[in-house]
Write a protein that holds these residues in place. Structure first.
Motif, mmCIF file in Angstrom:
data_model
loop_
_atom_site.group_PDB
_atom_site.id
_atom_site.type_symbol
_atom_site.label_atom_id
_atom_site.label_comp_id
_atom_site.label_asym_id
_atom_site.label_seq_id
_atom_site.Cartn_x
_atom_site.Cartn_y
_atom_site.Cartn_z
ATOM 1 N N THR A 137 0.818 -1.209 0.000
ATOM 2 C CA THR A 137 0.000 0.000 0.000
ATOM 3 C C THR A 137 0.854 1.262 0.000
ATOM 4 O OG1 THR A 137 -0.072 0.167 2.423
ATOM 5 C CG2 THR A 137 -1.739 -1.232 1.358
ATOM 6 N N LEU A 138 0.233 2.353 -0.381
ATOM 7 C CA LEU A 138 0.903 3.647 -0.308
ATOM 8 C C LEU A 138 1.274 3.955 1.140
ATOM 9 C CD1 LEU A 138 1.796 6.379 -1.450
ATOM 10 C CD2 LEU A 138 -0.579 7.155 -1.242
ATOM 11 N N PHE A 139 0.404 3.606 2.072
ATOM 12 C CA PHE A 139 0.678 3.841 3.499
ATOM 13 C C PHE A 139 1.992 3.168 3.898
ATOM 14 C CE2 PHE A 139 0.540 2.654 7.950
ATOM 15 C CZ PHE A 139 0.147 3.835 8.568
ATOM 16 N N TYR A 140 2.160 1.924 3.490
ATOM 17 C CA TYR A 140 3.375 1.177 3.838
ATOM 18 C C TYR A 140 4.617 1.875 3.294
ATOM 19 C CZ TYR A 140 7.047 -2.327 3.567
ATOM 20 O OH TYR A 140 8.261 -2.966 3.649
ATOM 21 N N HIS A 141 4.573 2.265 2.019
ATOM 22 C CA HIS A 141 5.751 2.858 1.393
ATOM 23 C C HIS A 141 6.057 4.246 1.950
ATOM 24 C CE1 HIS A 141 6.710 -0.148 -1.711
ATOM 25 N NE2 HIS A 141 5.411 -0.383 -1.739
ATOM 26 N N LEU A 142 5.028 4.987 2.339
ATOM 27 C CA LEU A 142 5.248 6.323 2.891
ATOM 28 C C LEU A 142 5.855 6.276 4.287
ATOM 29 C CD1 LEU A 142 2.240 8.714 2.128
ATOM 30 C CD2 LEU A 142 4.637 8.998 1.476
ATOM 31 N N HIS A 143 5.374 5.336 5.077
ATOM 32 C CA HIS A 143 5.719 5.341 6.496
ATOM 33 C C HIS A 143 6.748 4.274 6.870
ATOM 34 C CE1 HIS A 143 2.683 8.351 7.045
ATOM 35 N NE2 HIS A 143 1.777 7.574 6.492
ATOM 36 N N VAL A 144 7.445 3.759 5.877
ATOM 37 C CA VAL A 144 8.525 2.830 6.162
ATOM 38 C C VAL A 144 9.595 3.562 6.965
ATOM 39 C CG1 VAL A 144 9.775 3.360 4.026
ATOM 40 C CG2 VAL A 144 10.087 1.131 5.116
ATOM 41 N N GLU A 145 10.225 2.861 7.908
ATOM 42 C CA GLU A 145 11.222 3.510 8.767
ATOM 43 C C GLU A 145 12.430 3.946 7.950
ATOM 44 O OE1 GLU A 145 12.304 1.264 12.177
ATOM 45 O OE2 GLU A 145 10.246 0.980 12.871
ATOM 46 N N SER A 165 -11.100 13.615 1.702
ATOM 47 C CA SER A 165 -10.218 12.476 2.020
ATOM 48 C C SER A 165 -8.981 12.485 1.130
ATOM 49 C CB SER A 165 -10.978 11.162 1.864
ATOM 50 O OG SER A 165 -12.102 11.123 2.722
ATOM 51 N N PHE A 166 -9.172 12.826 -0.143
ATOM 52 C CA PHE A 166 -8.028 12.907 -1.051
ATOM 53 C C PHE A 166 -7.088 14.031 -0.620
ATOM 54 C CE2 PHE A 166 -5.871 14.682 -4.758
ATOM 55 C CZ PHE A 166 -5.201 13.561 -5.217
ATOM 56 N N GLY A 167 -7.643 15.150 -0.154
ATOM 57 C CA GLY A 167 -6.814 16.245 0.343
ATOM 58 C C GLY A 167 -5.950 15.814 1.513
ATOM 59 N N VAL A 168 -6.508 14.960 2.378
ATOM 60 C CA VAL A 168 -5.731 14.438 3.505
ATOM 61 C C VAL A 168 -4.569 13.594 2.993
ATOM 62 C CG1 VAL A 168 -5.792 13.031 5.606
ATOM 63 C CG2 VAL A 168 -7.746 14.478 5.030
ATOM 64 N N ILE A 169 -4.811 12.821 1.935
ATOM 65 C CA ILE A 169 -3.731 12.026 1.342
ATOM 66 C C ILE A 169 -2.631 12.943 0.791
ATOM 67 C CG2 ILE A 169 -3.135 10.525 -0.604
ATOM 68 C CD1 ILE A 169 -5.652 8.975 -0.087
ATOM 69 N N LEU A 170 -3.019 14.056 0.174
ATOM 70 C CA LEU A 170 -2.019 15.011 -0.298
ATOM 71 C C LEU A 170 -1.169 15.520 0.865
ATOM 72 C CD1 LEU A 170 -3.871 17.249 -2.952
ATOM 73 C CD2 LEU A 170 -2.212 15.428 -3.360
ATOM 74 N N VAL A 171 -1.825 15.841 1.985
ATOM 75 C CA VAL A 171 -1.097 16.293 3.174
ATOM 76 C C VAL A 171 -0.148 15.192 3.655
ATOM 77 C CG1 VAL A 171 -1.320 17.014 5.594
ATOM 78 C CG2 VAL A 171 -2.922 17.889 3.868
ATOM 79 N N GLU A 172 -0.633 13.957 3.619
ATOM 80 C CA GLU A 172 0.190 12.819 4.042
ATOM 81 C C GLU A 172 1.401 12.652 3.132
ATOM 82 O OE1 GLU A 172 -0.635 8.114 5.258
ATOM 83 O OE2 GLU A 172 -2.217 9.331 4.348
ATOM 84 N N LEU A 173 1.209 12.854 1.825
ATOM 85 C CA LEU A 173 2.311 12.767 0.864
ATOM 86 C C LEU A 173 3.331 13.884 1.089
ATOM 87 C CD1 LEU A 173 0.259 11.964 -2.353
ATOM 88 C CD2 LEU A 173 2.007 10.477 -1.377
ATOM 89 N N LEU A 174 2.851 15.039 1.510
ATOM 90 C CA LEU A 174 3.722 16.190 1.724
ATOM 91 C C LEU A 174 4.497 16.107 3.039
ATOM 92 C CD1 LEU A 174 1.211 18.928 0.552
ATOM 93 C CD2 LEU A 174 3.450 18.545 -0.494
ATOM 94 N N THR A 175 3.893 15.466 4.034
ATOM 95 C CA THR A 175 4.472 15.525 5.382
ATOM 96 C C THR A 175 5.035 14.202 5.900
ATOM 97 O OG1 THR A 175 2.355 15.008 6.460
ATOM 98 C CG2 THR A 175 2.832 17.343 5.993
ATOM 99 N N ARG A 176 4.564 13.083 5.353
ATOM 100 C CA ARG A 176 4.882 11.743 5.882
ATOM 101 C C ARG A 176 4.402 11.589 7.329
ATOM 102 N NH1 ARG A 176 10.706 9.247 5.282
ATOM 103 N NH2 ARG A 176 9.608 7.419 6.098
ATOM 104 N N LYS A 177 3.321 12.288 7.661
ATOM 105 C CA LYS A 177 2.695 12.149 8.980
ATOM 106 C C LYS A 177 1.442 11.289 8.837
ATOM 107 C CE LYS A 177 5.570 15.387 10.477
ATOM 108 N NZ LYS A 177 6.816 15.030 11.179
ATOM 109 N N LYS A 178 1.111 10.533 9.896
ATOM 110 C CA LYS A 178 -0.064 9.665 9.873
ATOM 111 C C LYS A 178 -1.291 10.450 10.338
ATOM 112 C CE LYS A 178 2.829 5.649 10.899
ATOM 113 N NZ LYS A 178 3.157 4.588 11.878
ATOM 114 N N PRO A 179 -2.298 10.629 9.472
ATOM 115 C CA PRO A 179 -3.447 11.480 9.791
ATOM 116 C C PRO A 179 -4.237 11.040 11.017
ATOM 117 C CG PRO A 179 -3.366 11.027 7.445
ATOM 118 C CD PRO A 179 -2.342 10.137 8.078
#
Length: 391
Positions: free
Chosen positions: A169-177, A274-288
């Motif tokens: 998932t995108l979540f996995y790849h974004l938030h990998v350590e 919800s898509f806007g939150v994903i954009l924020v997540e892509l920009l910050t690598r923070k978990k919403p």
């Protein structure tokens, strides 16, 4: 004495014959009992499958897809096939799960690798909506939406069979350590592809669909890092007008549209939030769903506050500050417009798609100009003032 001996010998032989006959009879009776028991059990299983098939509106499904014979032929998959594909839904085959069910990896008889979703829905009203969802999704064909291959209606809870997407998932790849994650170019492309998929659902299908649970863990990535929107368990048909429909609130905390949460009115703009939150997540690598400042602000509120103050760099992922350039600011502004608290002030997904496509086109043109300039500089080093190559 001799007569007596003959009599006794005959009697013992007769008794032995009776014993052997009785033993054989008992064995035959036992075999017959086992056969009858199996027959009864198979009959019960068959009747139960038929009951569930009817309960799950199998005939309705056939009717809904009757105009497309090719869909009707491939949509119905038997329970036996799926049990063989997953080794009877062995726990070792589980590859994911959530509020709407468990997902298993399976291999069909034609060696096709699939993902099988075992839904938790059991209410008849929900099953009816599930059938309608199947009928629509079976006819959706978009490269950025996970393809529905078929379904099984022989169980109390219907099963869905999707194409298998191998890269998580995108979540996995974004938030990998680690200090770095997906490159900014890949993040921008994934955002654009996801926007295309949602715009397609909202605008291009015969009956528009609101996904209702857009989040990074529902965006799958294949080996080429192409995005695939998945998990339509909460999706609903969009009304013809723009007033929305009243539903039981469903979604994921952190990604959920506050307007929908408080009013229960669902529109396409809920997906936009919800898509806007994903954009924020892509920009910050923070978990919403888990981000919280010392002042009690969540990710969305803190992001908007910093953007308004001109301090957005404080929350951005350092990697994209280095890689992104000016389009990071533009995506930040776009994200803020998507997560506007007033649903009517948010852009449509089609507008978001066009904005992101424009950024990618500008980025490509910029790259081409830079390549041209570099090439010109290289040539210039090896030419004199008259443009003649020097030895």
């Amino acid at each position: 004495m001799e007569v007596t001996a003959i009599y006794l010998h005959t009697l013992s032989g007769f008794s032995a014959g009776i014993g052997l006959g009785s033993g054989a009879g008992l064995i035959l009776l036992l075999l017959a009992a086992i056969f009858v028991t199996k027959k009864i059990r198979h009959r019960r299983i068959r009747k139960l499958k038929q009951k569930f098939f009817s309960q799950n509106r199998g005939q309705l499904l056939h009717q809904l897809v009757s105009q497309r014979a090719d869909i009707a032929e491939r949509m119905i998959i038997t329970l036996d096939e799926l049990e063989k594909a997953t080794n009877n839904f062995d726990k070792s085959r589980e590859i994911g799960g959530g509020g709407h069910g468990t997902v298993y990896k399976g291999i069909l008889s034609d060696l096709q690798v699939v993902a099988i979703k075992k839904s938790k829905i059991t209410v008849q009203k929900e099953i009816d909506e599930f059938i309608n969802e199947v009928a629509i999704l079976s006819q959706i064909n978009h490269r950025n939406i996970v393809k529905l291959l078929g379904c099984c209606l022989e169980t109390e809870v219907p099963l869905l069979v999707y194409e298998f997407i191998s890269n998580g998932t995108l979540f996995y790849h974004l938030h990998v350590e680690g200090p770095t994650s997906i490159t900014w170019d890949s993040r921008l492309r994934i955002a654009t592809e996801t926007a295309k998929a949602l715009a397609y659902l909202h605008w291009s299908v015969s009956i528009p669909v609101i996904h209702r649970d857009i989040k990074s863990s529902n965006i799958l990535l294949d080996d080429a890092m192409t995005s695939k929107v998945s998990d339509f368990g909460a999706s609903r048909y969009a009304p013809v007008d723009s007033t929305g429909l009243t539903t039981k609130v469903q979604g994921t905390i952190g990604y959920l549209d506050p307007s929908y949460f408080y009013t229960g009115r669902l529109t396409e703009r809920s997906d936009v939030f919800s898509f806007g939150v994903i954009l924020v997540e892509l920009l910050t690598r923070k978990k919403p769903f888990s981000y919280l400042t010392s002042d009690g602000e969540g990710l969305v509120a803190h992001f908007v506050s910093l953007l308004r103050e001109g301090n957005i760099s404080q929350i951005l992922d350092p990697q994209i500050i280095e890689e992104g350039g000016k389009e990071v600011q533009e995506v930040s502004v776009l994200a803020a417009s998507c997560i506007n608290l007033r649903a009517e002030d948010r852009p449509t997904m089609r507008e978001v798609e066009h904005a992101l496509e424009g950024l990618q086109v500008s980025k490509k043109k910029g790259s081409m100009v830079m390549s041209f300039k570099k090439g010109y500089m290289v040539r210039d080093e090896f030419e004199d003032d008259d443009g003649v190559a020097m030895n």
